[in-house]
Structures are given as C-alpha cells and as structure tokens.
Design an enzyme around this catalytic site. Structure first.
Site, mmCIF file in Angstrom:
data_model
loop_
_atom_site.group_PDB
_atom_site.id
_atom_site.type_symbol
_atom_site.label_atom_id
_atom_site.label_comp_id
_atom_site.label_asym_id
_atom_site.label_seq_id
_atom_site.Cartn_x
_atom_site.Cartn_y
_atom_site.Cartn_z
ATOM 1 N N LYS A 185 0.870 -1.183 0.000
ATOM 2 C CA LYS A 185 0.000 0.000 0.000
ATOM 3 C C LYS A 185 0.903 1.228 0.000
ATOM 4 O O LYS A 185 1.415 1.637 1.043
ATOM 5 C CB LYS A 185 -0.882 -0.027 1.254
ATOM 6 C CG LYS A 185 -2.250 0.598 1.106
ATOM 7 C CD LYS A 185 -2.258 2.068 0.796
ATOM 8 C CE LYS A 185 -1.959 2.947 1.983
ATOM 9 N NZ LYS A 185 -1.741 4.380 1.589
ATOM 10 N N GLU A 260 8.751 1.433 11.553
ATOM 11 C CA GLU A 260 9.850 2.391 11.365
ATOM 12 C C GLU A 260 9.204 3.770 11.344
ATOM 13 O O GLU A 260 8.535 4.123 10.375
ATOM 14 C CB GLU A 260 10.553 2.140 10.025
ATOM 15 C CG GLU A 260 11.095 0.742 9.854
ATOM 16 C CD GLU A 260 12.326 0.470 10.693
ATOM 17 O OE1 GLU A 260 12.870 1.415 11.292
ATOM 18 O OE2 GLU A 260 12.731 -0.699 10.754
ATOM 19 N N CYS A 294 13.458 10.557 7.643
ATOM 20 C CA CYS A 294 13.183 10.194 9.042
ATOM 21 C C CYS A 294 14.413 10.386 9.910
ATOM 22 O O CYS A 294 14.300 10.709 11.083
ATOM 23 C CB CYS A 294 12.686 8.770 9.122
ATOM 24 S SG CYS A 294 13.741 7.642 8.244
ATOM 25 N N GLU A 391 9.082 16.571 15.295
ATOM 26 C CA GLU A 391 9.574 16.325 13.941
ATOM 27 C C GLU A 391 8.873 17.267 12.965
ATOM 28 O O GLU A 391 7.649 17.275 12.886
ATOM 29 C CB GLU A 391 9.296 14.874 13.557
ATOM 30 C CG GLU A 391 9.860 14.526 12.210
ATOM 31 C CD GLU A 391 9.654 13.062 11.867
ATOM 32 O OE1 GLU A 391 8.541 12.556 12.032
ATOM 33 O OE2 GLU A 391 10.630 12.430 11.426
HETATM 34 P P1 NAD Z 1 1.840 8.567 7.545
HETATM 35 O O1 NAD Z 1 2.019 7.801 8.787
HETATM 36 O O2 NAD Z 1 0.811 9.593 7.486
HETATM 37 O O3 NAD Z 1 1.572 7.603 6.309
HETATM 38 C C1 NAD Z 1 2.394 6.490 6.015
HETATM 39 C C2 NAD Z 1 1.566 5.446 5.318
HETATM 40 O O4 NAD Z 1 0.578 4.968 6.215
HETATM 41 C C3 NAD Z 1 0.821 5.941 4.079
HETATM 42 O O5 NAD Z 1 0.839 4.928 3.093
HETATM 43 C C4 NAD Z 1 -0.586 6.144 4.607
HETATM 44 O O6 NAD Z 1 -1.575 6.024 3.611
HETATM 45 C C5 NAD Z 1 -0.705 5.011 5.593
HETATM 46 N N1 NAD Z 1 -1.716 5.186 6.637
HETATM 47 C C6 NAD Z 1 -2.220 6.341 7.141
HETATM 48 N N2 NAD Z 1 -3.168 6.067 8.062
HETATM 49 C C7 NAD Z 1 -3.253 4.724 8.166
HETATM 50 C C8 NAD Z 1 -4.023 3.842 8.956
HETATM 51 N N3 NAD Z 1 -4.925 4.275 9.848
HETATM 52 N N4 NAD Z 1 -3.835 2.511 8.815
HETATM 53 C C9 NAD Z 1 -2.929 2.052 7.945
HETATM 54 N N5 NAD Z 1 -2.186 2.831 7.145
HETATM 55 C C10 NAD Z 1 -2.324 4.157 7.261
HETATM 56 O O7 NAD Z 1 3.285 9.142 7.276
HETATM 57 P P2 NAD Z 1 3.729 10.043 6.070
HETATM 58 O O8 NAD Z 1 3.216 11.416 6.323
HETATM 59 O O9 NAD Z 1 3.375 9.405 4.785
HETATM 60 O O10 NAD Z 1 5.323 9.991 6.243
HETATM 61 C C11 NAD Z 1 6.012 10.817 7.118
HETATM 62 C C12 NAD Z 1 6.395 10.080 8.392
HETATM 63 O O11 NAD Z 1 7.079 8.866 8.123
HETATM 64 C C13 NAD Z 1 7.338 10.888 9.239
HETATM 65 O O12 NAD Z 1 6.935 10.892 10.576
HETATM 66 C C14 NAD Z 1 8.672 10.168 9.086
HETATM 67 O O13 NAD Z 1 9.582 10.351 10.097
HETATM 68 C C15 NAD Z 1 8.257 8.764 8.910
HETATM 69 N N6 NAD Z 1 9.292 8.003 8.195
HETATM 70 C C16 NAD Z 1 10.071 7.104 8.896
HETATM 71 C C17 NAD Z 1 11.068 6.383 8.266
HETATM 72 C C18 NAD Z 1 11.926 5.375 9.004
HETATM 73 O O14 NAD Z 1 12.614 4.587 8.391
HETATM 74 N N7 NAD Z 1 11.934 5.348 10.316
HETATM 75 C C19 NAD Z 1 11.276 6.563 6.906
HETATM 76 C C20 NAD Z 1 10.484 7.478 6.217
HETATM 77 C C21 NAD Z 1 9.483 8.177 6.881
#
Ligand code: NAD
Length: 489
Positions: A185, A260, A294, A391
């Site tokens: 997804k 992550e 991240c 963040e």
């Molecule tokens: P997000 O959590 O909003 O979304 C991530 C994914 O989760 C998307 O595909 C989204 O559609 C899905 N999602 C959202 N709500 C959901 C739910 N209720 N159930 C299941 N899936 C759901 O994050 P984002 O805004 O896309 O990305 C930014 C965040 O990701 C930042 O906080 C960043 O630090 C983190 N990040 C972490 C790493 C790592 O390796 N630790 C890497 C990249 C990004």
C-alpha cells in the site's frame, strides 16, 4: 530502453490497482488524483483501493503463497529478484523521472541515491534467498532435533511518500526472498512507482498474486490491510501516530508488526572535529530530500566555542542550495511533497519565531507555484522549544549550543525519538563514549546520514521498533519451526 509508453500513460490513463497479476479498476469505481508537487498540477488519476479491493489482494496473495510461490525453489526466487533488478536498470530513466514527478525529489538525487539503493537491496536479498538456513540442535540423545526457517505468509507493506521506491524495496525484497507474498500500500500522494514496480515484477516472471499493489488512502486501504485477518505481518514506515493505530489494529489476529517511525536526530559538533566536513554534512543532513527524511539531522548541537562559526557557515550553505525544478539535473533541492506538508513546515517556522528562536536564513515559501520552502536555519534554539522536540519533516535546522559532553548527551537523548544520531570529533575516546551513550538505532561518527542494506535500521520509542535490513529483515519475514524426530536410543 524499455517501457516506452510509461510517461504517456502517466498522464493519459487512470492507473489501475494491481491484484492477482492484473490491472483492475477499484471495485467502487473510484479514483483519486496524484499531483506534481513542483507545479501543484494534476499528474495522474489512480484507482482508489477500498476494503473490497484489499480483501481481493490479500486473497490473491494467500493463493500465491499456498500455490506457485510456495512451491518454488529458493534459488528461483533469488533469480526472479535479480531479473527484477535487471528490468529496473533497463527502465531506470523512466523510473527516475516518474519518482521525481510524483514526489518532487530531484532526479539527480534519485539517480545517485535511491535507484542504486533499490538495486543494491534487490541483489543483496536475491543472494540471501537460498541461504535462509535452520540449525541442527542436538538437544537429546533419543531424537534428531533441528529448526527450519519458514516464511510467515502474507505481508502487508505500508510505506510513506518520502522514498517511495527505496523504502518500498526495503520491504518487498526481503519479504519475497523469504518466500512471503506481499500486498503493498503506497502512500496516496506517491503511488505511481509502486505500481510500475508491480508491473515489472510480473514481466520478470513472478507468479500472479506474489506482489499486489493497492494505492488508496491510509484510513481505508491501509487500515483494511492492518485489520485483515488473513495478513500475517504488517511492515510499516510512517508517522508515530499511524504506527500506534497499526499496533492496535494488528491486535485483532495478533499480526507481527515492524514499525519504522519518525525522528528528531541530533548531529553533534565538537570543536576538535573537521569543521569543514561537519558543516557540509550538517547541511546535507537536514536539507537532503527537502528535510523529508526520518533520520534528518534536524537538531544540530554545536559546542559553544564554535557555535557562531558553524551557524554562519551553515547559513551560507543554505543560501547557496540550488532550489528548483526537480527534473533539472543541477537542482539540489526540490519542493515539499504536498501543500499539506508545506503548510506544516511553514507553521513550524512560525512556531520557532514565536518561541524566540533566531531565524538566521530562509523561513519563507519560494515562488507561487509548487510547494517550495527555503532552506531555513534557526539559531539560539533551546532544548524545550517545540522546534527542538517535534519532527518538522522539512528543511528546517534547529541549532542548539552546548557546554560540555554531559550537556550534549542530555540534549541529544532528550526527545521522544530514538532513531539516529551523529557526532563529530577528533577524539577517539569521545567518539566511543558517544556511540555507547547516544540513544539511537544508528550512530554516525564523523559522517552523517549514510545507510546500507547490510546494516540494521530502525529505532526505539516514538521511532518504532524492530529492525529492517541485513539479517534482521530475514527474521522479520520468517519464523523458526522446531522439528523433533524420535530416533530411539
Ligand atoms: P503517515 O504515517 O501519514 O503515512 C504512512 C503510510 O501509512 C501511508 O501509506 C498512509 O496512507 C498510511 N496510513 C495512514 N493512516 C493509516 C491507517 N490508519 N492505517 C494504515 N495505514 C495508514 O506518514 P507520512 O506522512 O506518509 O510519512 C512521514 C512520516 O514517516 C514521518 O513521521 C517520518 O519520520 C516517517 N518516516 C520514517 C522512516 C523510518 O525509516 N523510520 C522513513 C520514512 C518516513
């Protein structure tokens, strides 16, 4: 050059879901738009997966797991991963362009960093596929006792928008090498390269249903995957808030979960360091990928004796960063990924000003079209300020002065996150003291930011739990089975 119609199709077609080896419309017939963040214009329409579509994808993944995929030799799985790498290499130019159009990442960065990492990940796990061994454990004289490592089954992979190709492959490649099947997804704002990778996997010869791709919204498609009773494992990269929801959803059938999540990483500069190198890496550490990383070094902790010098030089780097069209080879920094993200970053800049931090450079939106924000440096930041604790996920550096080692460690370890940290020093004893005492899944010494698929990657607390990469990923997608054969004495 393969995939000759790809870019035309980007603009013309509604991009369908990929389920069971076929491109299909959403059961509801709905679609959504994905935008080009450099212009704000609509890039493509994409079918919007709902609960029914996710269920179909999970069923096809289950059928593949029980069928063709489950019966395949491990070395053949590895060969298919290598074939996929070959096709990605063939279509590199188009994939780079597509990733750039959908995410706003500069083509130069995708070509230098993301694409090589994708290929490295594929070849690394291709080589692992037939080396996932059990052990003979001589527990008793009256039995032959041993373990085999078996694939978990159906994996739900939910990924963010900041490195769609690379983070997607960090999940897909080890899961497939282990013999799992995958429902991927992608984030709703960057769904296009995931669909293309799914198509290339089919072309490579992966059986139908081994890799399904279901773009859609997190609260619907993502949640449906997390709630699905026939998904064995969810591997997630994203925000801590969604990570918490995933953990709750996964409780239904006690799925295994790897999370992550975010970070607020400290990059610590001592006066005995190579200051040139430290400043250069500190700039890259926060401005690379427009700060949407991240492990971004978003808190730059500088010893008070070199604080002003570092701030001045960092500001000069920020001002000389080439911001612009991500498709231009000379562009170093593109836009933020979306209007929402841009507003969030501008709001944090406002918060920093209200908290009394000193804005040294940047701080504004650049231009009217697209979601560009200037590289921004705040100095005089105090540890308790929100811009030092939360963040931002944008090109905003918070520079904090410190007095001594204890002070630096207190600040570095004093947020809810625990993903990565860097320390710059010429003193080897201090380097070791800091690697020991920094609370982080990765500690960089006299460098900042590199990752390698051979090294474990992940964090603790609000940065999540579990590790990706290396052997850890093999453990994520397999489980040992104990076998006990009664031999008699
Ligand atoms: P997000 O959590 O909003 O979304 C991530 C994914 O989760 C998307 O595909 C989204 O559609 C899905 N999602 C959202 N709500 C959901 C739910 N209720 N159930 C299941 N899936 C759901 O994050 P984002 O805004 O896309 O990305 C930014 C965040 O990701 C930042 O906080 C960043 O630090 C983190 N990040 C972490 C790493 C790592 O390796 N630790 C890497 C990249 C990004």
């Amino acid at each position: 050059m393969g995939g000759p119609n790809l870019l035309n199709r980007v603009f013309d077609d509604t991009h369908k879901l990929l389920i069971g080896g076929h491109r299909v419309a959403a059961a509801s017939g709905r679609s959504f738009e994905t935008l080009n963040p450099a212009t704000g214009e609509v890039l493509a329409k994409v079918a919007e997966a709902g609960v029914e579509d996710v269920d179909a994808a999970v069923r096809s993944a289950r059928a593949a797991f029980e069928g063709a995929w489950g019966h395949m030799k491990a070395s053949e799985r590895g060969a298919l991963l290598l074939k996929l790498a070959e096709l990605i290499r063939r279509d590199e130019d188009e994939l780079v362009r597509l990733e750039s159009l959908d995410s706003g990442k500069p083509v130069s960065a995708i070509r230098r960093q993301d694409l090589p990492a994708v290929l490295d990940t594929l070849t690394y796990y291709a080589g692992m596929a037939d080396k996932i061994n059990g052990h003979v454990i001589p527990a008793r004289p009256d039995a032959l006792t041993y373990t085999v490592r078996e694939p978990l089954g159906v994996v739900g992979a939910i990924i963010p928008w900041n490195f769609p190709l690379m983070i997607g492959m960090w999940k897909i490649a080890p899961a497939l090498a282990c013999g799992c099947t995958v429902v991927l997804k992608p984030a709703e704002i960057t769904p296009l390269t995931a669909l293309r990778i799914g198509e290339l996997a089919l072309e490579a010869g992966f059986p139908e249903g081994v890799l399904n791709v279901v773009p859609g919204f997190g609260k619907v498609a993502g949640q449906a995957l997390v709630d699905h009773p026939d998904v064995d494992k969810v591997t997630f990269t994203g925000s801590p808030a969604v990570g918490r929801q995933i953990l709750q959803g996964a409780a239904g059938n006690l799925k295994r979960v790897t999370l992550e999540l975010g970070g607020k990483s400290a990059n610590i500069v001592f006066p005995d360091a190579d200051i040139d190198a430290a400043v250069k890496a500190a700039g890259a550490g926060i401005f690379f990928n427009t700060g949407q990383v991240c492990s971004a070094g978003s808190r730059i902790l500088v010893h008070h004796s070199v604080h002003d010098e570092v701030v001045e030089r960092l500001a000069a780097r920020a001002q000389s960063t080439r911001i612009g069209d991500p498709l231009e080879a000379s562009t170093a920094m593109g836009p933020l990924v979306s209007e929402v993200q841009m507003k969030r970053v501008l709001d944090y800049i406002e918060i920093g000003l209200n908290e009394g931090a000193t804005l040294v450079t940047g701080g504004s939106r650049r231009g009217e079209a697209g979601y560009f924000v200037e590289p921004t440096v705040f100095a005089g930041v105090r540890h308790e300020m929100r811009i030092s604790q939360e963040e931002i996920f944008g090109p905003v550096a918070a520079v904090l002065p410190f007095q001594d080692e204890e002070d630096a460690l207190r600040i570095a370890n004093g947020t809810a996150y625990s993903l990565a940290a860097g320390v710059w020093t010429g003193d080897i004893g201090r380097a070791h003291r800091f690697t020991r005492r920094l609370k982080a899944g990765t500690v960089w010494v006299n460098t900042y930011g590199p990752t390698d698929i051979r090294l474990p990657w992940g964090g603790a607390r609000d940065s999540g739990f579990g590790r990706e990469h290396g052997d850890a990923a093999i453990e994520n997608f397999t489980e040992p089975k104990a076998v006990w054969i009664n031999t008699g004495r």
